[in-house]
Design an enzyme around this catalytic site. Structure first.
Site, PDB file in Angstrom:
ATOM      1  N   GLY A 152       0.454  -1.265  -0.075  1.00 30.54           N
ATOM      2  CA  GLY A 152       0.164  -0.087   0.356  1.00 30.54           C
ATOM      3  C   GLY A 152       0.699   1.220   0.126  1.00 30.54           C
ATOM      4  CB  VAL A 153       3.531   1.990   2.248  1.00 34.02           C
ATOM      5  CG1 VAL A 153       4.950   1.554   2.102  1.00 34.02           C
ATOM      6  CG2 VAL A 153       3.825   4.031   2.496  1.00 34.02           C
ATOM      7  N   GLY A 198      -0.890   1.286   7.339  1.00 28.41           N
ATOM      8  CA  GLY A 198       0.017   1.230   9.456  1.00 28.41           C
ATOM      9  C   GLY A 198       0.892   1.503   7.694  1.00 28.41           C
ATOM     10  CD  GLU A 199       1.760  -1.788   3.816  1.00 27.05           C
ATOM     11  OE1 GLU A 199       1.759  -0.829   2.531  1.00 27.05           O
ATOM     12  OE2 GLU A 199       1.457  -2.367   3.342  1.00 27.05           O
ATOM     13  N   GLY A 200       3.179   2.857   6.170  1.00 28.67           N
ATOM     14  CA  GLY A 200       3.280   4.807   6.605  1.00 28.67           C
ATOM     15  C   GLY A 200       2.382   4.862   5.274  1.00 28.67           C
TER      16      GLY A 200
END
Length: 349
Positions: free
Chosen positions: A97-98, A317-319
Site C-alpha cells: 500500500g505505501v 500502517g506501513e507509512g
C-alpha cells in the site's frame, strides 16, 4: 547511547523569527486571510523547521521499520506472523500500500529489518539492521533489554541520518510487524495512564473476543513489567517493539537535522510519544498525517497534542497515511513559494 544523547542534544526550537516572517507573508498572499486554513499553519511550521520562508521538500523518503513481536504467541493478532517477512520483502517489490501511494509524490520507500523473526537475504533489497529476532513475549517479561531498546533507537537515527546525508528533505515513518498494535496500545496505556480495555482495538482483524483477550494480555504485560512512565526508554523496552523504537529514532534524527517528519498512524504515533518523551522539542518537527481507525488513535493524538491532517478511516500502517499527506506538505511549500503577496502582484486593497 552516545549517539542517542548527541542526537537529543542537537534538537533545537523552531526558528521563531523565520516563522514570524513566514506568517506575515502568508497573511498577505493574494487570498482572503486564513482562507487556506491549516495549509497556512503548515507552511509557517515548515519555515520554522528549515529556517527559510521558502521551504522545499522535493526529496522524500518513508523509512519502514519491520520487526516481529514475541507477544504474538498470546493470540493477540488475526493474521499469521509470517506476514511480517512476506510484506517486508514486498516493499522491495513495490507492491504494498505505501509503495503504491508513495508513487503519487515520487517517494522513496526504505524497508529496514530491525527485528524480523527470520533471516532475510542481504541481497534482497531490505536494509538489514536486525537487533534481535523479534521481541520477547512482554506478557512474561520485558520485550527487550534497555540496551536493545537504545540500539533500536540508534538504528533509526543512523538510517535517517544516512538518508538526510543523501539529500532527503522530507521524511515519513512507516512500520511492518504483526502484533504491533498490541505494543502500541501498551505504550499508550502506560504514558497516558489508560485502562487497556478502553483503548484496545481490533488491529489486523480481531473478533470481539480477540479484542478482550488482547486487552487482558496488555494489562498483564504492564503488571508484569511495571514500566516507568517517566522514562521513555524503559517503556519501549518493556512493552514496546523494535520497529517502534526505530521509528522514534527516525523522528529524533529528523528533528536534530531540522528536517520535517510525517507521522503515519497509530503505531507511528506511539513511536512519536516515545520520541517526545525523550526530547519534548521533537514534537515541533512532527507533521501528523491521518486519524487512524484504530480505537486508541484519538487518545494517542490527543496525548501527543497533534491534530491529524486527514480523516479517511485508514488503519493499514506501513507509512500509507504519511504517503497520502506528502502532497499536502508539498502544497504548503508551493503556496508560500508560488503565490505572490498583494504588494508583489501590484494589487491595492
Amino acid at each position: 547511547m552516545n549517539k542517542l544523547k548527541e542526537t537529543i542534544r542537537m534538537i533545537e526550537e523552531l526558528d521563531q523569527e523565520t516563522m514570524q516572517k513566514a506568517r506575515e507573508r502568508v497573511d498577505n498572499l493574494i487570498k482572503p486571510p486564513k482562507s487556506l486554513g491549516r495549509l497556512e499553519d503548515l507552511a509557517v511550521q515548515l519555515a520554522g523547521i528549515t529556517k527559510t520562508i521558502h521551504p522545499t521538500v522535493a526529496n522524500k523518503a518513508i523509512i519502514v521499520m519491520a520487526a516481529d513481536h514475541g507477544v504474538y504467541e498470546e493470540g493477540i493478532a488475526g493474521f499469521p506472523q509470517e506476514i511480517t517477512v512476506v510484506q517486508t520483502l514486498n516493499f522491495v517489490k513495490g507492491v504494498t500500500g505505501v509503495c503504491a501511494l508513495g508513487k503519487v509524490s515520487g517517494t522513496k520507500i526504505i524497508p529496514v529489518d530491525i527485528g524480523v523473526k527470520e533471516d532475510l537475504d542481504p541481497n534482497a533489497g531490505v536494509l538489514i539492521r536486525k537487533i534481535k529476532y523479534g521481541t520477547d513475549n512482554m506478557a512474561k517479561g520485558p520485550a527487550m533489554s534497555r540496551e536493545e531498546a537504545i540500539r533500536a533507537l540508534e538504528v533509526g537515527i543512523e538510517v535517517a541520518n544516512e538518508e538526510i546525508k543523501n539529500g532527503v528533505t522530507l521524511l515519513g515513518t512507516g512500520e511492518m510487524g504483526i502484533g504491533n498494535t498490541t505494543a502500541s496500545t501498551a505504550i499508550l496505556s502506560v504514558l497516558g495512564n489508560f485502562d487497556p480495555k478502553e483503548i484496545t482495538g481490533r488491529g489486523a482483524g480481531l473478533s470481539p473476543e480477540g479484542i478482550q483477550r488482547k486487552a487482558a494480555v496488555i494489562k498483564r504485560a504492564i503488571e508484569v513489567n511495571q514500566p516507568d512512565a517517566t522514562d521513555g526508554i524503559d517503556v519501549v523496552a518493556k512493552v514496546g517493539g523494535l520497529e517502534i523504537a526505530g521509528m522514534a529514532g527516525v523522528m529524533l534524527a529528523a528533528a536534530a537535522n531540522r528536517i520535517p517528519v510525517v507521522v503515519d498512524g497509530y503505531i507511528a504515533t506511539a513511536a512519536a510519544l516515545i520520541a517526545v518523551s525523550l526530547e519534548p522539542k521533537t514534537k515541533q518537527y512532527l507533521i501528523p498525517s491521518h486519524a487512524s481507525a484504530e480505537i486508541g488513535s484519538i487518545k494517542a493524538t490527543e496525548l501527543l497534542g497533534i491534530k491529524p491532517m486527514i480523516h479517511m478511516d485508514l488503519c493499514l500502517g506501513e507509512g500509507s497515511g504519511a504517503a497520502l499527506v506528502f502532497p499536502i506538505v508539498e502544497a504548503a511549500c508551493h503556496m508560500i513559494n508560488c503565490m505572490p503577496t498583494f504588494e508583489e502582484a501590484g494589487i491595492t486593497i
